[in-house]
Motif scaffolding. Structure first.
Motif, mmCIF file in Angstrom:
data_model
loop_
_atom_site.group_PDB
_atom_site.id
_atom_site.type_symbol
_atom_site.label_atom_id
_atom_site.label_comp_id
_atom_site.label_asym_id
_atom_site.label_seq_id
_atom_site.Cartn_x
_atom_site.Cartn_y
_atom_site.Cartn_z
ATOM 1 N N ARG A 97 0.829 -1.204 0.000
ATOM 2 C CA ARG A 97 0.000 0.000 0.000
ATOM 3 C C ARG A 97 0.862 1.251 0.000
ATOM 4 N NH1 ARG A 97 -3.698 -0.934 5.106
ATOM 5 N NH2 ARG A 97 -2.215 -2.487 5.808
ATOM 6 N N LEU A 98 0.340 2.295 -0.599
ATOM 7 C CA LEU A 98 0.990 3.604 -0.581
ATOM 8 C C LEU A 98 0.266 4.514 0.406
ATOM 9 C CD1 LEU A 98 1.547 4.193 -4.395
ATOM 10 C CD2 LEU A 98 3.325 3.954 -2.650
ATOM 11 N N PRO A 99 0.991 5.429 1.033
ATOM 12 C CA PRO A 99 0.350 6.344 1.976
ATOM 13 C C PRO A 99 -0.244 7.588 1.311
ATOM 14 C CG PRO A 99 2.706 6.666 2.036
ATOM 15 C CD PRO A 99 2.443 5.524 1.071
ATOM 16 N N PHE A 100 -0.407 7.538 -0.013
ATOM 17 C CA PHE A 100 -1.001 8.647 -0.746
ATOM 18 C C PHE A 100 -1.746 8.073 -1.947
ATOM 19 C CE2 PHE A 100 3.556 8.304 -1.662
ATOM 20 C CZ PHE A 100 3.542 7.936 -2.996
ATOM 21 N N PRO A 101 -2.739 8.798 -2.469
ATOM 22 C CA PRO A 101 -3.486 8.296 -3.630
ATOM 23 C C PRO A 101 -2.610 8.272 -4.876
ATOM 24 C CG PRO A 101 -4.194 10.530 -3.083
ATOM 25 C CD PRO A 101 -3.218 10.110 -2.014
ATOM 26 N N ALA A 102 -2.886 7.322 -5.753
ATOM 27 C CA ALA A 102 -2.104 7.177 -6.979
ATOM 28 C C ALA A 102 -2.944 6.470 -8.029
ATOM 29 C CB ALA A 102 -0.826 6.388 -6.711
ATOM 30 N N THR A 103 -2.510 6.576 -9.264
ATOM 31 C CA THR A 103 -3.143 5.873 -10.378
ATOM 32 C C THR A 103 -2.183 4.795 -10.855
ATOM 33 O OG1 THR A 103 -4.344 7.859 -11.036
ATOM 34 C CG2 THR A 103 -4.123 6.133 -12.703
ATOM 35 N N ILE A 104 -2.673 3.571 -10.991
ATOM 36 C CA ILE A 104 -1.837 2.465 -11.447
ATOM 37 C C ILE A 104 -1.487 2.683 -12.915
ATOM 38 C CG2 ILE A 104 -1.738 -0.028 -11.882
ATOM 39 C CD1 ILE A 104 -3.778 -0.324 -9.536
ATOM 40 N N VAL A 105 -0.196 2.669 -13.233
ATOM 41 C CA VAL A 105 0.268 2.761 -14.614
ATOM 42 C C VAL A 105 0.446 1.356 -15.163
ATOM 43 C CG1 VAL A 105 2.141 3.523 -16.139
ATOM 44 C CG2 VAL A 105 1.377 4.993 -14.257
ATOM 45 N N GLN A 106 1.202 0.540 -14.424
ATOM 46 C CA GLN A 106 1.434 -0.834 -14.857
ATOM 47 C C GLN A 106 1.978 -1.654 -13.702
ATOM 48 O OE1 GLN A 106 4.696 -1.385 -17.637
ATOM 49 N NE2 GLN A 106 5.733 0.455 -16.895
ATOM 50 N N TYR A 107 1.740 -2.937 -13.794
ATOM 51 C CA TYR A 107 2.375 -3.893 -12.902
ATOM 52 C C TYR A 107 3.577 -4.473 -13.631
ATOM 53 C CZ TYR A 107 -1.839 -3.806 -10.008
ATOM 54 O OH TYR A 107 -2.869 -3.418 -9.212
ATOM 55 N N ASN A 108 4.587 -4.866 -12.891
ATOM 56 C CA ASN A 108 5.758 -5.513 -13.472
ATOM 57 C C ASN A 108 5.404 -6.994 -13.627
ATOM 58 O OD1 ASN A 108 8.254 -6.525 -14.175
ATOM 59 N ND2 ASN A 108 9.367 -5.463 -12.552
ATOM 60 N N ASP A 109 4.642 -7.316 -14.677
ATOM 61 C CA ASP A 109 4.126 -8.670 -14.870
ATOM 62 C C ASP A 109 5.230 -9.712 -14.972
ATOM 63 O OD1 ASP A 109 1.416 -7.948 -14.789
ATOM 64 O OD2 ASP A 109 1.463 -7.342 -16.894
ATOM 65 N N ALA A 110 6.347 -9.372 -15.604
ATOM 66 C CA ALA A 110 7.443 -10.330 -15.726
ATOM 67 C C ALA A 110 7.937 -10.754 -14.345
ATOM 68 C CB ALA A 110 8.584 -9.739 -16.542
ATOM 69 N N LEU A 111 7.997 -9.810 -13.418
ATOM 70 C CA LEU A 111 8.421 -10.137 -12.054
ATOM 71 C C LEU A 111 7.297 -10.821 -11.290
ATOM 72 C CD1 LEU A 111 10.704 -9.697 -9.846
ATOM 73 C CD2 LEU A 111 9.231 -7.855 -9.059
ATOM 74 N N LEU A 112 6.090 -10.280 -11.361
ATOM 75 C CA LEU A 112 4.978 -10.820 -10.571
ATOM 76 C C LEU A 112 4.594 -12.238 -10.982
ATOM 77 C CD1 LEU A 112 2.748 -7.642 -10.286
ATOM 78 C CD2 LEU A 112 4.236 -8.634 -8.546
ATOM 79 N N ASP A 113 4.902 -12.619 -12.221
ATOM 80 C CA ASP A 113 4.617 -13.986 -12.667
ATOM 81 C C ASP A 113 5.685 -14.975 -12.202
ATOM 82 O OD1 ASP A 113 2.308 -13.119 -13.869
ATOM 83 O OD2 ASP A 113 3.188 -12.960 -15.870
ATOM 84 N N ASP A 114 6.788 -14.476 -11.661
ATOM 85 C CA ASP A 114 7.869 -15.314 -11.132
ATOM 86 C C ASP A 114 7.847 -15.179 -9.612
ATOM 87 O OD1 ASP A 114 10.231 -16.513 -10.315
ATOM 88 O OD2 ASP A 114 11.503 -15.422 -11.714
ATOM 89 N N LEU A 115 7.146 -16.093 -8.937
ATOM 90 C CA LEU A 115 6.926 -15.964 -7.501
ATOM 91 C C LEU A 115 8.228 -15.980 -6.699
ATOM 92 C CD1 LEU A 115 3.677 -18.084 -7.099
ATOM 93 C CD2 LEU A 115 3.920 -15.608 -7.375
ATOM 94 N N ASP A 116 9.247 -16.700 -7.175
ATOM 95 C CA ASP A 116 10.541 -16.679 -6.487
ATOM 96 C C ASP A 116 11.145 -15.275 -6.537
ATOM 97 O OD1 ASP A 116 10.452 -19.375 -5.792
ATOM 98 O OD2 ASP A 116 11.490 -20.003 -7.618
ATOM 99 N N ALA A 117 11.012 -14.610 -7.674
ATOM 100 C CA ALA A 117 11.530 -13.247 -7.815
ATOM 101 C C ALA A 117 10.766 -12.276 -6.919
ATOM 102 C CB ALA A 117 11.461 -12.793 -9.269
#
Length: 187
Positions: A97-117
């Motif tokens: 979580r962030l302590p301020f409002p924000a707009t999601i630009v992108q997720y780092n899918d290459a990293l998030l799809d590698d659970l070890d990473a």
């Protein structure tokens, strides 16, 4: 996926390391890449599942989850010698979580799809201190300026002071941070 122009911005009380990226270094709105701090990363076990809360373009209010990391690991009790220690299998969820409002630009899918990473994405303290802060980011957000409470983005010295007075629990079961007089928590 690190940008050629990435600069360390600071740490948050929600235990994230922030970096400004690309052309946004001086212009508003600013794009910021977020990753767990080394302290938060040390509380995560092996990440088994990542839940994204919102798609690109979604606006996320302050202290609302961007991601939830479900993990499991072993908790070792403190002891004077290893053979006196006890081990317990634990599992939990940690919200990013962030302590301020924000707009999601992108997720780092290459990293998030590698659970070890993802499990290793907190990195080391030295990477933040000596590097450009690009690290293994999880999510990139956009903020209009940085019109947030100056107490919400900390330099490294202030973040280390926060950890010395309000450490993340050793067992990683509950992470508590203070903001604006209220206590926020995540498992």
């Amino acid at each position: 996926m690190a940008s050629a122009a990435t600069r360390f911005l600071g740490m948050t009380r929600t235990h994230l390391a922030l970096s400004k990226t690309g052309a946004s270094l001086s212009a508003a709105p600013r794009r910021i890449r977020c990753r767990p701090s080394w302290a938060l990363g040390a509380t995560l076990g092996d990440v088994e599942r990542v839940v994204r809360h919102g798609d690109a373009g979604a606006t996320v209010p302050a202290f609302s989850p961007l991601l939830t990391l479900s993990w499991q690991g072993l908790f070792r009790s403190s002891s004077d010698e290893l053979y006196h220690a006890t081990f317990e299998s634990i599992e939990g969820e940690t919200e990013i979580r962030l302590p301020f409002p924000a707009t999601i630009v992108q997720y780092n899918d290459a990293l998030l799809d590698d659970l070890d990473a993802v499990s290793e994405s907190g990195g080391e303290e030295a990477e933040v201190e000596g590097g450009d802060g690009s690290g293994e980011w999880l999510v990139e957000v956009e903020v209009e300026g940085l019109d947030v409470d100056e107490n919400e983005i900390l330099d490294l010295g202030a973040y280390k002071a926060l950890l010395s007075t309000s450490p993340i629990t050793d067992d990683g079961r509950h992470i508590t941070f203070e903001s604006g007089g209220s206590t926020q928590g995540g498992q």
